[in-house]
Design an enzyme around this catalytic site. Structure first.
Site, mmCIF file in Angstrom:
data_model
loop_
_atom_site.group_PDB
_atom_site.id
_atom_site.type_symbol
_atom_site.label_atom_id
_atom_site.label_comp_id
_atom_site.label_asym_id
_atom_site.label_seq_id
_atom_site.Cartn_x
_atom_site.Cartn_y
_atom_site.Cartn_z
ATOM 1 C CB THR A 36 -6.303 -15.774 0.231
ATOM 2 O OG1 THR A 36 -6.537 -17.009 -0.421
ATOM 3 C CG2 THR A 36 -5.141 -15.808 1.091
ATOM 4 C CG ASP A 111 -8.095 -19.737 -6.952
ATOM 5 O OD1 ASP A 111 -6.930 -19.257 -6.895
ATOM 6 O OD2 ASP A 111 -8.390 -20.785 -6.697
#
Length: 361
Positions: A36, A111
């Site tokens: 991200t 993640d």
């Protein structure tokens, strides 16, 4: 503070604490892996697009703390990191330190950030801080955490107190790679260390050591013993719970996996069906048992066919306080490094040592 408080508690603020002597600024190498923090919006959904240089240019404040260079390893989203990316990241960190970097920052998707951080702890043992960071919000989003987290990571990487082991920098906290987990799907304070807490906390002015920084394992680094990503075997995680049968264990072994991680309940217990299946496969297939609770160790207490006492009799290895995802990382890399090769009992101890916290007895 009184004399009974520890040195780490009293060491309340850094005052530069650079990793170099004299007036030169520390040299920090950024190893970019996507996520991200490097993503940009797109009609088909956000995806990594920014390079490491892009990130450094977007956060000019990092240059106040170190001379920063950047290189790319991959541009993967955190949910699709491959073993080759992990191994190449370890190589990049080692090369950066060999080339004179005083610290390394790895930018990564959240993640699997905790997975990669712990893998780097297993693969390397460098004389320079290695700090992994990321972001929950992209640079183009309102209130992005990317600038603060990248700055935090550079500050930590430039501080030689954090040279032992690999750490995770997020939301003004520094966590040990062994302990860090992603605790919330989108909160900015997502990285936590259940049961232990952070190694250090940071403010604008300085940092405070909460506990002693250290590498998360007491085994030799594994990187040189792993040829390439093809050497890393498949290691599935099988969850125990209400009504779970033996099918997942049997299918995994029939598929030729390298080992199994059982995510047991409580202290590391499983259903009777799983326990009976483990009894059949454990002599040939390495089995590690982790616990489902977010904190606390595995420990053989209960009998019955799936209890941890019985599982121990079948020859499983217990993961200690490592959660199942990290037990999987340790088992896969340990097998790739050949820690289970041969009949020498010392080799078995080496594989089991991946799951023991330093200083544990």
């Amino acid at each position: 503070m009184n004399d009974s408080e520890s040195t780490t508690e009293r060491e309340a603020h850094d005052r530069g604490r650079p990793a170099t002597d004299g007036g030169a600024r520390p040299r920090v190498a950024v190893v970019a892996c996507g996520g991200t923090i490097a993503s940009e919006p797109d009609d088909g959904g956000a995806a990594p697009a920014k390079t490491g240089d892009d990130l450094v240019r977007a956060v000019p404040g990092v240059e106040e703390h170190a001379t920063v260079t950047a290189r790319e390893v991959c541009g993967q989203p955190g949910f699709d990191v491959r073993w080759r990316d992990v191994l190449e990241t370890a190589t990049a960190a080692r090369e950066a330190v060999a080339d004179g970097a005083d610290g390394v920052v790895v930018t990564h998707g959240t993640d699997t950030l905790a997975d990669t951080a712990f893998a780097l702890d297993l693969l390397t043992d460098l004389d320079a801080p290695v700090v992994v960071t990321g972001a929950q919000r992209r640079l183009d989003e309102a209130s992005s955490d990317a600038p603060a987290n990248l700055t935090l990571a550079v500050r930590a990487a430039a501080d030689d107190r954090f040279a032992p082991g690999v750490h995770v920098a997020f939301d003004d906290e520094l966590h040990a790679a062994r302990d860090a987990v992603k605790g919330h799907s989108n909160a900015l304070s997502t990285m936590t260390s259940p049961g232990t807490g952070p190694v250090a906390t940071f403010t604008r002015a300085g940092s405070r050591l909460v506990r002693e920084p250290r590498r998360g394992v007491d085994v030799a680094p594994l990187a040189d013993s792993i040829g390439d990503a093809d050497a890393v075997p498949e290691v599935p995680v099988i969850h125990s719970g209400t009504g779970v049968g033996a099918g997942a264990v049997e299918r995994a072994v029939d598929a030729g996996v390298g080992g199994l991680v059982i995510e047991g309940t409580g202290l590391g217990n499983a259903t009777a069906a799983i326990g009976d299946a483990v009894a059949e496969v454990a002599p040939e297939t390495p089995v590690v048992v982790a616990g489902r609770p977010p904190a606390g160790p595995t420990e053989p207490v209960y009998g019955t066919p799936g209890g941890a006492v019985t599982l121990a009799e079948h020859g499983v290895t217990f993961a200690g306080a490592l959660p199942a995802p990290k037990a999987r990382i340790a088992l896969a890399l340990g097998l790739a490094a050949g820690l289970d090769d041969g009949d020498d009992p010392a080799e078995g101890d080496a594989l089991g040592g991946l799951f023991e916290a330093p200083g544990s007895v």
